[in-house]
Design an enzyme around this catalytic site. Structure first.
Site, PDB file in Angstrom:
ATOM      1  N   GLU A  36       0.825  -1.216   0.000  1.00 22.49           N
ATOM      2  CA  GLU A  36       0.000   0.000   0.000  1.00 22.49           C
ATOM      3  C   GLU A  36       0.856   1.261   0.000  1.00 22.49           C
ATOM      4  OE1 GLU A  36      -3.083  -0.403  -1.209  1.00 22.49           O
ATOM      5  OE2 GLU A  36      -3.523  -1.699   0.484  1.00 22.49           O
ATOM      6  N   HIS A  37       0.508   2.178  -0.906  1.00 24.42           N
ATOM      7  CA  HIS A  37       1.215   3.453  -1.105  1.00 24.42           C
ATOM      8  C   HIS A  37       2.645   3.237  -1.625  1.00 24.42           C
ATOM      9  CE1 HIS A  37      -1.718   6.480   0.475  1.00 24.42           C
ATOM     10  NE2 HIS A  37      -2.246   5.353   0.905  1.00 24.42           N
ATOM     11  N   LEU A 130     -12.379   0.145  -3.280  1.00 20.97           N
ATOM     12  CA  LEU A 130     -12.263  -0.994  -4.199  1.00 20.97           C
ATOM     13  C   LEU A 130     -12.081  -0.526  -5.642  1.00 20.97           C
ATOM     14  CD1 LEU A 130     -15.044  -3.266  -2.655  1.00 20.97           C
ATOM     15  CD2 LEU A 130     -12.595  -3.301  -2.180  1.00 20.97           C
ATOM     16  N   ASP A 177      -4.293   0.686  -9.180  1.00 19.81           N
ATOM     17  CA  ASP A 177      -5.686   0.316  -9.434  1.00 19.81           C
ATOM     18  C   ASP A 177      -5.910  -0.074 -10.890  1.00 19.81           C
ATOM     19  OD1 ASP A 177      -5.808   1.280  -6.850  1.00 19.81           O
ATOM     20  OD2 ASP A 177      -6.646   3.218  -7.437  1.00 19.81           O
TER      21      ASP A 177
HETATM   22  C1  GLA Z   1      -5.271   4.388  -4.053  1.00 20.51           C
HETATM   23  C2  GLA Z   1      -4.512   4.870  -5.283  1.00 20.51           C
HETATM   24  C3  GLA Z   1      -3.427   3.873  -5.673  1.00 20.51           C
HETATM   25  C4  GLA Z   1      -2.547   3.504  -4.492  1.00 20.51           C
HETATM   26  C5  GLA Z   1      -3.399   3.146  -3.277  1.00 20.51           C
HETATM   27  C6  GLA Z   1      -2.572   2.917  -2.044  1.00 20.51           C
HETATM   28  O1  GLA Z   1      -5.991   3.231  -4.347  1.00 20.51           O
HETATM   29  O2  GLA Z   1      -5.393   5.048  -6.345  1.00 20.51           O
HETATM   30  O3  GLA Z   1      -2.662   4.402  -6.733  1.00 20.51           O
HETATM   31  O4  GLA Z   1      -1.639   4.530  -4.200  1.00 20.51           O
HETATM   32  O5  GLA Z   1      -4.367   4.131  -2.995  1.00 20.51           O
HETATM   33  O6  GLA Z   1      -1.785   1.782  -2.173  1.00 20.51           O
END
Ligand code: GLA
Length: 387
Positions: A36-37, A130, A177
């Site tokens: 994540e991130h 999601l 995503d």
């Molecule tokens: C959101 C963003 C992604 C990613 C996530 C965290 O979903 O759209 O690009 O940075 O947060 O992992």
């Protein structure tokens, strides 16, 4: 997708535009299993496309007009291809129209194509973390790639979706995503190196291990165009600059002592999350391959702890979802997506799904929180035309 859903989308198109659609294209939502991130830090992610999707019914026009409508509003948004820009579109239509614009930025000759009518429906819950927005972007991208005869590689379509999100919607997000939505495959997750764009499809084996992935939508909604998401991104950029690297991907756990001496306390914790999360993605893929999915639970748990304490993107509802799911038998649980609300995921033995759902519902009721929405998701195929 049932025949009934297909028929309702086709009749939605007909009702709005008084003619028949040429075809249907879908883009799935996603859960991120771990990582994540890390995407905008040039790192690693491990998401999968889910069996909830946006569907676009579309037909080209003979003029240069774009019209988009959807099942979530009565509004039909209309604009000419000649006027299309990040400044001229807004609201929900920024997703499909932003993609049309971004295709042009990536080399499609928009002066040589015709307009279209499009009708969008989706069963990806909005604001639940999601990627309901990427689902619409990717469905639109594959539809326009086909009707405009572009022949773009899926990796280019990932960038197209990201550009629409960054420039038109205004959220400074990475490629997680759209990559999941476009590259996903049934019963598998996508191990993606966000620097090289190399990806590997890794079978999850949940079925054979008797496991399910339960989504717990806390109903706490978030928007990445404002607030915490951009702050975290800025902290990561600051941390990389102070550490003298192009991106946090260039650091490993061996750099943590130096980071602790160079960075202020808060920036250090942000940086530590990214460094350790990248390692956890690599470890998760290895453990999954060597020992199977039942063995990845502690990595999911550690990821949540890191997001809660170091990156500080969790909220009380997500923490409670994770803790109560684990206490009732989930093998591992973590918040998924950008944070500040949205959903948690809990890797749960099939037979324990009712008990985990009950335990989470009880915990939310006792805390006085809005009842969460819970459902099992499966890893599904990426965006494509529907047969
Ligand atoms: C959101 C963003 C992604 C990613 C996530 C965290 O979903 O759209 O690009 O940075 O947060 O992992």
């Amino acid at each position: 997708m049932t025949d009934h859903q297909t028929q309702s989308i086709l009749s939605g198109f007909r009702a709005r535009f008084d003619r028949a659609a040429d075809g249907l294209w879908f883009g799935p939502g996603r859960v991120n299993l771990i990582g994540e991130h890390t995407d905008y830090n040039d790192g690693f992610v491990f998401p999968f496309a889910i069996n909830r999707r946006a569907v676009v019914a579309l037909a080209p026009r003979s003029d240069r007009i774009l019209r988009v409508a959807s099942s979530f509003t009565d509004e039909v948004v209309e604009i000419s291809l000649d006027e299309l820009s990040p400044e001229t579109v807004s609201g929900w239509s920024a997703y499909p129209l932003g993609v049309a614009w971004a295709l042009g930025e990536h080399g499609a000759d928009l002066s040589a194509v015709t307009g279209f009518d499009a009708f969008i429906d989706s069963d990806v819950p909005i604001g639940a973390g999601l990627s309901s927005s990427a689902a619409i972007e990717c469905a639109t991208a594959v539809a326009l790639d086909e009707v405009w005869n572009l022949g773009f590689d899926k990796r280019v379509l990932v960038r197209v979706g990201q550009l629409a999100e960054n420039r038109v919607v205004g959220a400074p997000t990475g490629i997680l995503d759209q990559s999941a939505s476009l590259l996903g495959q049934t019963d598998a997750a996508v191990f993606l190196d966000c620097r090289s764009f190399e990806s590997e499809v890794v079978p999850l084996g949940f079925d054979d291990a008797g496991l399910e992935l339960l989504v717990i939508d806390t109903k706490v909604t978030h928007a990445h165009a404002t607030g915490g998401y951009a702050d975290r991104r800025a902290s990561c950029e600051k941390g990389a600059a102070l550490m003298g690297v192009g991106s946090l991907r260039d650091l490993t756990v061996d750099d943590l002592p130096r980071a602790a001496s160079v960075l202020d306390e808060e920036t250090f914790r942000r940086v530590r999350h990214i460094i350790t999360e990248n390692q956890r993605v690599i470890d998760t893929v290895r453990v999954l391959r060597e020992d199977g999915p039942s063995a990845i639970g502690s990595l999911l748990d550690a990821s949540h702890t890191s997001m809660r304490d170091d990156f500080e993107i969790s909220v009380a509802e997500l923490d409670l979802a994770v803790e109560s799911a684990r206490a009732a038998g989930a093998l591992g649980a973590r918040m998924t997506g950008g944070g500040f609300g949205g959903s948690a995921i809990a890797l749960t033995p099939h037979a324990l799904i009712p008990a985990v759902q009950q335990a989470v519902a009880n915990a939310f009721a006792s805390a006085g929180y809005t009842a969460p929405d819970m459902f099992v998701v499966r890893a599904a195929a990426g965006a494509a035309r529907l047969p």
